[in-house]
Design a protein around this motif. Structure first.
Motif, PDB file in Angstrom:
ATOM      1  N   ALA A 235      19.941  20.966  52.373  1.00  0.00           N
ATOM      2  CA  ALA A 235      20.191  20.965  53.821  1.00  0.00           C
ATOM      3  C   ALA A 235      21.581  21.531  54.108  1.00  0.00           C
ATOM      4  CB  ALA A 235      20.060  19.547  54.372  1.00  0.00           C
ATOM      5  N   ASN A 236      22.574  21.152  53.301  1.00  0.00           N
ATOM      6  CA  ASN A 236      23.945  21.658  53.485  1.00  0.00           C
ATOM      7  C   ASN A 236      24.036  23.162  53.276  1.00  0.00           C
ATOM      8  OD1 ASN A 236      25.152  19.183  54.085  1.00  0.00           O
ATOM      9  ND2 ASN A 236      25.507  18.686  51.935  1.00  0.00           N
ATOM     10  N   LEU A 237      23.254  23.674  52.327  1.00  0.00           N
ATOM     11  CA  LEU A 237      23.287  25.107  52.028  1.00  0.00           C
ATOM     12  C   LEU A 237      22.514  25.910  53.070  1.00  0.00           C
ATOM     13  CD1 LEU A 237      22.759  25.001  48.147  1.00  0.00           C
ATOM     14  CD2 LEU A 237      24.904  25.395  49.376  1.00  0.00           C
ATOM     15  N   LEU A 238      21.392  25.369  53.552  1.00  0.00           N
ATOM     16  CA  LEU A 238      20.588  26.074  54.557  1.00  0.00           C
ATOM     17  C   LEU A 238      21.365  26.254  55.864  1.00  0.00           C
ATOM     18  CD1 LEU A 238      17.046  24.481  54.087  1.00  0.00           C
ATOM     19  CD2 LEU A 238      17.600  26.911  53.877  1.00  0.00           C
TER      20      LEU A 238
ATOM     21  N   MET B  80      13.391  23.103  61.606  1.00  0.00           N
ATOM     22  CA  MET B  80      13.900  21.737  61.735  1.00  0.00           C
ATOM     23  C   MET B  80      14.213  21.186  60.344  1.00  0.00           C
ATOM     24  SD  MET B  80      14.593  19.507  64.093  1.00  0.00           S
ATOM     25  CE  MET B  80      13.556  19.774  65.517  1.00  0.00           C
ATOM     26  N   ILE B  81      15.425  20.642  60.204  1.00  0.00           N
ATOM     27  CA  ILE B  81      15.819  20.012  58.941  1.00  0.00           C
ATOM     28  C   ILE B  81      16.021  18.529  59.204  1.00  0.00           C
ATOM     29  CG2 ILE B  81      17.542  19.957  57.088  1.00  0.00           C
ATOM     30  CD1 ILE B  81      18.217  22.900  57.890  1.00  0.00           C
ATOM     31  N   LEU B  82      15.218  17.708  58.550  1.00  0.00           N
ATOM     32  CA  LEU B  82      15.277  16.260  58.735  1.00  0.00           C
ATOM     33  C   LEU B  82      15.764  15.627  57.436  1.00  0.00           C
ATOM     34  CD1 LEU B  82      11.804  15.905  60.515  1.00  0.00           C
ATOM     35  CD2 LEU B  82      14.031  16.081  61.604  1.00  0.00           C
ATOM     36  N   ASP B  83      17.032  15.219  57.437  1.00  0.00           N
ATOM     37  CA  ASP B  83      17.630  14.646  56.229  1.00  0.00           C
ATOM     38  C   ASP B  83      17.581  13.127  56.334  1.00  0.00           C
ATOM     39  OD1 ASP B  83      19.058  14.037  53.991  1.00  0.00           O
ATOM     40  OD2 ASP B  83      20.894  15.077  54.573  1.00  0.00           O
TER      41      ASP B  83
END
Length: 609
Positions: free
Chosen positions: A414-417, A529-532
């Motif tokens: 998620a941090n890299l995307l 959408m990124i759901l961490d």
């Protein structure tokens, strides 16, 4: 010239008209200050009834003879008033001239300070604006190494110190030196022999004072670093107050804070001792010289009869007039050293090279059409790689879930995307565009992020949800809340969506904050959408409602779901099982269960729990 002073100059150039006027007014201040002291001489002449008898108005003979012209003109009018109206009128004239001269001196001093204030407050504003812009542009890795409190101390305390100290340079190079120079010129005209003592005094005084303040800058730097640490302790303690209290750790944090303020106390006292010594030391040295002048000059007046008594008193007034600027210079030079130490810390942040920036040729990507491709990614936060030669393709409109034990590298993806961190090797492609070739603004416009930590800001619910779409209406906010299953509790609040939720949203429960985070992402409506761990803070009942809402929201949308609770991702198009930065299994829920491998073991463990 010190490097930090050179770096401040571009900020001051914006206010160059104020700088010019400050210099002009300071010159006039110094000039009228000296004239005011010289004007005491005719007052004394009138008082002792030994003024020069000049009966004819003098003729101007050029600038070279301006001093004698002005002197003779003054004594012509003194003589005229004495003979016409009596000596009391002559005394009134000379006293009035002294008053007017000092009026002009203080008027120009005031105007100079007004322009200085505009320069200082303007540069302070611009420095803080640039500093804030810089600290929010700096990459996330910067803050994993630095204390937030130290950055806050640099922005608030150090920038303020630069404002308070640095612009004394203008006083150091214009106002006070000119006051001394004009006074010395007048003193040389009265008696060059006496003035030799003053020329000896100035370098000796400067040498002694510089010796006292030799280590001031390094101590100021240490004090400012300690102040940054102190603010960090306060910030961390308040942020984690529940943990501090629940573990009865008040004593530990109190000791940490006390140790810090004791170190700051010692450093500040040491700096203060030297600062406080500058002014009395310069005054004492000045009085020593004046005492010598009184003795030597007194002999010239009383014994040699080579110096007029009235002139000698005016001369002593001029000599004493040098003490005030000399004290100001010594004090200002110390404060400038404090400012240099503060400026060093400010420019350390401003000049920090941001490793994550847009290329000049970066593309403004408007839409997402095909797929995201993580290609042979290797990444490490420090030495040990978190991801090793990792590859994954995420087609448009599909939901891909990342599962695995803590530390397997899920949140790193998620941090890299979102380009919070840069990959060490390999590349991340969106529609065959390397994200390094896309502007960060357009990249982040394409993505919505719901983090494991529900980050809220002090303000209303509406303000927090409209963060990514400030032009949204109240109706848009309410619709987003409904999708996130949050409207039910929001509408019961005193002011609905306009209710203030306090610092970090502390008026709400963890589950409520998490649902507002989801509503914020819903309102932004990005294609990716990124759901961490988006549902990690929800209770079981809320999780079910939100899960349905998320599934509805993720239809026809590309979603990367990082999940701890495997029950929430069973309907994902692809589940990627990670272990030590590598993919060990991937497939649908049914396919992975059939494999009876790592995923099945994780499911069984959670079912057992």
């Amino acid at each position: 010239m010190d490097e930090n002073i050179k770096k401040i100059i571009p900020f001051a150039q914006k206010y160059k008209s104020h700088v010019v006027w400050n210099v002009i007014h300071n010159i006039l201040y110094a000039l009228f200050g000296t004239i005011g002291m010289v004007m005491i001489f005719p007052v004394l002449k009138v008082l002792f009834n030994n003024e020069e008898k000049i009966t004819q108005l003098p003729t101007y003979q050029g600038f070279k003879h301006i001093d004698s012209y002005l002197n003779d003109t003054l004594f012509y009018y003194v003589n005229y008033f004495s003979e016409t109206y009596g000596q009391n009128y002559a005394l009134l004239l000379t006293v009035s001239l002294v008053v007017i001269t000092f009026l002009f001196k203080n008027l120009f001093g005031y105007l100079g300070l007004q322009h200085m204030t505009k320069i200082k407050t303007g540069v302070l504003r611009d420095l803080r604006a640039k500093m804030f812009k810089k600290i929010i542009e700096l990459p996330i890795p910067y803050y994993s190494e630095k204390r937030k409190g130290d950055v806050m101390a640099r922005m608030l305390g150090d920038v303020n110190e630069v404002q308070n100290s640095f612009f004394m340079v203008l006083e150091l190079i214009v106002k006070e030196p000119l006051t001394i120079i004009f006074a010395l010129i007048a003193m040389i005209n009265i008696s060059w022999k006496l003035t030799l003592f003053v020329f000896v005094f100035i370098p000796i005084s400067g040498f002694i004072i510089s010796k006292i303040g030799k280590s001031l800058k390094s101590k100021s730097t240490k004090a400012q670093q300690e102040n940054g640490y102190l603010i960090s302790v306060v910030e961390e303690t308040l942020s984690g107050l529940k943990v501090v209290k629940s573990y009865n750790a008040e004593k530990y944090f109190s000791n940490t804070f006390t140790n810090s303020i004791n170190r700051l106390y010692t450093l500040t006292n040491s700096i203060g001792k030297k600062n406080n010594l500058a002014s009395p030391m310069s005054e004492f040295l000045g009085i020593v010289v004046i005492s010598i002048l009184l003795f030597y000059g007194g002999n010239l007046v009383l014994v040699d009869k080579s110096l007029d008594g009235s002139l000698f008193i005016a001369y002593i007034g001029l000599a004493y007039n040098i003490l005030t600027p000399a004290k100001a210079i010594s004090k200002a030079s110390y404060q400038v050293k404090n400012g240099l130490a503060a400026a060093e810390r400010v420019f350390e942040v401003l000049e920090f090279e941001n490793s994550i920036t847009d290329k000049e040729t970066a593309l403004n990507l408007k839409s997402f059409e095909n797929e995201i491709h993580l290609k042979n990614i290797t990444f490490s936060y420090e030495d040990d790689p978190v991801l090793k030669n990792f590859s994954l393709t995420i087609p448009k409109g599909k939901t891909v879930a990342l599962v695995g034990q803590s530390g397997s590298g899920k949140s790193t993806i998620a941090n890299l995307l979102t380009r919070f961190y840069e990959v060490n090797d390999g590349e991340i492609l969106i529609d065959n565009h390397n994200i390094k070739d896309i502007t960060m603004e357009s990249l982040r416009n394409l993505t919505g992020l719901v983090t494991q930590d529900s980050i809220m800001f002090n303000g209303t619910i509406s303000d927090n949800i409209k963060l990514g779409l400030t032009e949204a209406t109240d109706e848009d906010v309410i619709n987003a809340l409904k999708i996130a299953n949050a409207f039910e509790f929001v509408e019961k609040l005193p002011n609905g969506i306009h209710t203030n939720i306090g610092d970090s949203g502390n008026k709400l429960s963890g589950g409520q904050k998490q649902r507002l985070s989801i509503a914020r992402a819903v309102l932004k409506n990005p294609p990716i959408m990124i759901l961490d761990e988006a549902t990690s803070a929800l209770d079981t009942e809320s999780e079910k409602f939100v899960q349905v809402a998320l599934e509805n929201m993720m239809q026809n949308r590309t979603s990367i779901v990082i999940a701890h609770r495997l029950s929430t991702i069973q309907k994902a198009d692809k589940i990627v099982v990670m272990q030590s930065g590598k993919i060990v299994e991937q497939g649908s829920h049914e396919e992975l269960i059939a494999l009876n491998g790592t995923y099945t073991r994780l499911v069984n463990m959670q079912s057992f729990e």
